[in-house]
Scaffold this motif. Structure first.
Motif, mmCIF file in Angstrom:
data_model
loop_
_atom_site.group_PDB
_atom_site.id
_atom_site.type_symbol
_atom_site.label_atom_id
_atom_site.label_comp_id
_atom_site.label_asym_id
_atom_site.label_seq_id
_atom_site.Cartn_x
_atom_site.Cartn_y
_atom_site.Cartn_z
ATOM 1 N N VAL A 49 -11.936 14.640 0.849
ATOM 2 C CA VAL A 49 -11.512 14.901 -0.474
ATOM 3 C C VAL A 49 -12.009 14.263 -1.655
ATOM 4 C CG1 VAL A 49 -9.198 15.473 0.877
ATOM 5 C CG2 VAL A 49 -9.455 13.024 -0.059
ATOM 6 N N LYS A 50 -12.819 13.364 -1.428
ATOM 7 C CA LYS A 50 -13.609 12.667 -2.625
ATOM 8 C C LYS A 50 -14.042 13.347 -3.699
ATOM 9 C CE LYS A 50 -15.060 8.274 -0.183
ATOM 10 N NZ LYS A 50 -16.027 7.600 0.290
ATOM 11 N N GLY A 51 -13.784 13.367 -4.876
ATOM 12 C CA GLY A 51 -14.200 14.262 -5.768
ATOM 13 C C GLY A 51 -13.024 15.157 -6.355
ATOM 14 N N ARG A 52 -12.144 15.513 -5.307
ATOM 15 C CA ARG A 52 -11.290 16.335 -5.648
ATOM 16 C C ARG A 52 -9.733 15.871 -5.660
ATOM 17 N NH1 ARG A 52 -10.057 20.056 -1.695
ATOM 18 N NH2 ARG A 52 -10.725 18.943 0.178
ATOM 19 N N ALA A 53 -9.698 14.755 -5.157
ATOM 20 C CA ALA A 53 -8.414 14.009 -5.124
ATOM 21 C C ALA A 53 -8.039 12.934 -6.145
ATOM 22 C CB ALA A 53 -7.918 13.622 -3.821
ATOM 23 N N THR A 54 -6.874 12.525 -6.788
ATOM 24 C CA THR A 54 -6.547 11.287 -7.537
ATOM 25 C C THR A 54 -5.283 10.929 -6.869
ATOM 26 O OG1 THR A 54 -7.973 12.275 -9.205
ATOM 27 C CG2 THR A 54 -6.336 10.244 -9.628
ATOM 28 N N ILE A 55 -5.151 9.743 -6.597
ATOM 29 C CA ILE A 55 -4.259 8.985 -6.106
ATOM 30 C C ILE A 55 -3.585 8.041 -7.304
ATOM 31 C CG2 ILE A 55 -5.095 7.264 -4.699
ATOM 32 C CD1 ILE A 55 -2.686 7.594 -2.931
ATOM 33 N N SER A 56 -2.353 7.994 -7.633
ATOM 34 C CA SER A 56 -2.016 7.135 -8.701
ATOM 35 C C SER A 56 -0.473 6.567 -8.310
ATOM 36 C CB SER A 56 -2.074 7.754 -10.018
ATOM 37 O OG SER A 56 -0.959 8.834 -9.867
ATOM 38 N N GLU B 153 -5.325 6.233 -0.305
ATOM 39 C CA GLU B 153 -4.378 5.367 -0.352
ATOM 40 C C GLU B 153 -4.412 4.403 -1.496
ATOM 41 O OE1 GLU B 153 -4.672 2.881 3.036
ATOM 42 O OE2 GLU B 153 -6.812 2.327 2.530
ATOM 43 N N ILE B 154 -3.676 3.926 -1.981
ATOM 44 C CA ILE B 154 -3.756 2.919 -3.155
ATOM 45 C C ILE B 154 -3.081 1.767 -2.978
ATOM 46 C CG2 ILE B 154 -1.762 4.152 -4.557
ATOM 47 C CD1 ILE B 154 -3.419 3.414 -7.024
ATOM 48 N N ILE B 155 -3.850 0.448 -3.128
ATOM 49 C CA ILE B 155 -3.380 -0.819 -2.805
ATOM 50 C C ILE B 155 -2.914 -1.326 -4.171
ATOM 51 C CG2 ILE B 155 -3.952 -3.188 -2.018
ATOM 52 C CD1 ILE B 155 -6.210 -1.683 -0.699
ATOM 53 N N VAL C 62 0.941 -1.236 -0.003
ATOM 54 C CA VAL C 62 0.017 0.142 -0.099
ATOM 55 C C VAL C 62 0.942 1.376 -0.084
ATOM 56 C CG1 VAL C 62 -1.831 1.223 1.250
ATOM 57 C CG2 VAL C 62 -1.585 -1.067 1.391
ATOM 58 N N MET C 63 0.369 2.224 -0.875
ATOM 59 C CA MET C 63 1.269 3.614 -0.947
ATOM 60 C C MET C 63 -0.071 4.563 -0.627
ATOM 61 S SD MET C 63 4.198 3.660 -3.539
ATOM 62 C CE MET C 63 5.174 4.584 -2.442
ATOM 63 N N GLY C 64 0.328 5.481 0.182
ATOM 64 C CA GLY C 64 -0.650 6.529 0.272
ATOM 65 C C GLY C 64 -0.303 7.999 1.041
ATOM 66 N N TRP C 65 -1.103 8.840 1.337
ATOM 67 C CA TRP C 65 -0.937 10.056 1.836
ATOM 68 C C TRP C 65 -1.876 10.141 3.117
ATOM 69 C CZ3 TRP C 65 3.057 13.094 0.048
ATOM 70 C CH2 TRP C 65 3.590 12.880 -1.144
ATOM 71 N N TYR C 66 -1.033 10.821 4.048
ATOM 72 C CA TYR C 66 -1.741 11.236 5.210
ATOM 73 C C TYR C 66 -1.415 12.738 5.375
ATOM 74 C CZ TYR C 66 -2.696 6.297 6.566
ATOM 75 O OH TYR C 66 -2.819 5.045 6.868
ATOM 76 N N VAL D 193 4.224 6.967 -5.922
ATOM 77 C CA VAL D 193 2.954 7.376 -5.628
ATOM 78 C C VAL D 193 2.469 8.820 -5.759
ATOM 79 C CG1 VAL D 193 2.918 7.809 -3.195
ATOM 80 C CG2 VAL D 193 0.884 7.136 -4.082
ATOM 81 N N THR D 194 1.535 9.301 -6.476
ATOM 82 C CA THR D 194 1.127 10.951 -6.647
ATOM 83 C C THR D 194 -0.054 10.956 -6.239
ATOM 84 O OG1 THR D 194 2.873 10.912 -8.552
ATOM 85 C CG2 THR D 194 1.255 12.647 -8.393
ATOM 86 N N LEU D 195 -0.222 12.331 -5.475
ATOM 87 C CA LEU D 195 -1.436 12.647 -5.182
ATOM 88 C C LEU D 195 -1.955 14.070 -6.007
ATOM 89 C CD1 LEU D 195 -4.077 12.109 -2.991
ATOM 90 C CD2 LEU D 195 -2.832 14.053 -1.683
ATOM 91 N N GLN D 196 -2.728 13.883 -6.612
ATOM 92 C CA GLN D 196 -3.383 15.200 -7.440
ATOM 93 C C GLN D 196 -4.617 15.723 -6.783
ATOM 94 O OE1 GLN D 196 -2.214 16.995 -10.142
ATOM 95 N NE2 GLN D 196 -3.782 18.464 -9.825
#
Length: 123
Positions: A63-70, A50-52, A33-37, A78-81
């Motif tokens: 942040v739903k609808g405003r954030a995209t994790i890849s 987070e992205i598994i 898992v990689m993610g942002w806190y 891992v990138t957070l937009q």
């Protein structure tokens, strides 16, 4: 030793966007898992996204609808937009990774954290 190196962040106007990136390095066997806190001033650290390994993602409701994790598995990145930033998004953002490292004849599973990067959203 495993290192998580974050980049991005800084001062952003409300309504603007930012992109945070994190690269993991070391004797990594694989990453679950990689993610942002994030930790807003005076508050507890909280999950942002987070992205598994299979690609499943989880987002905080805020942040739903405003954030995209890849994720780029080949680069252990891992990138957070985040778009439509709000003042409430102001926080120190931390990259985290749950991963396996080579340890002698075996592997060890641990969670590692980056140093954190400040994101300040001006209203």
């Amino acid at each position: 030793q495993v290192q998580l190196v974050e980049s991005g962040g800084g001062l952003v106007q409300a309504g603007g966007s930012l992109r945070l990136s994190c690269a993991a390095s070391g004797r990594i066997v694989n990453i679950n898992v990689m993610g942002w806190y994030r930790q807003p001033p005076g508050k507890e650290r909280e999950l942002v996204a987070e992205i598994i390994s299979g690609g499943t993602t989880n987002y905080a409701d805020s942040v739903k609808g405003r954030a995209t994790i890849s994720r780029d598995n080949a680069k252990n990145m891992v990138t957070l937009q985040m778009n439509s930033l709000k003042y409430e998004d102001t926080a120190v953002y931390y990259c985290a990774a749950q991963l396996r490292t080579a340890q002698g004849m075996g592997v060890a599973l641990n969670t590692y954290w980056g140093q954190g990067t400040q994101v300040t959203v001006s209203s």
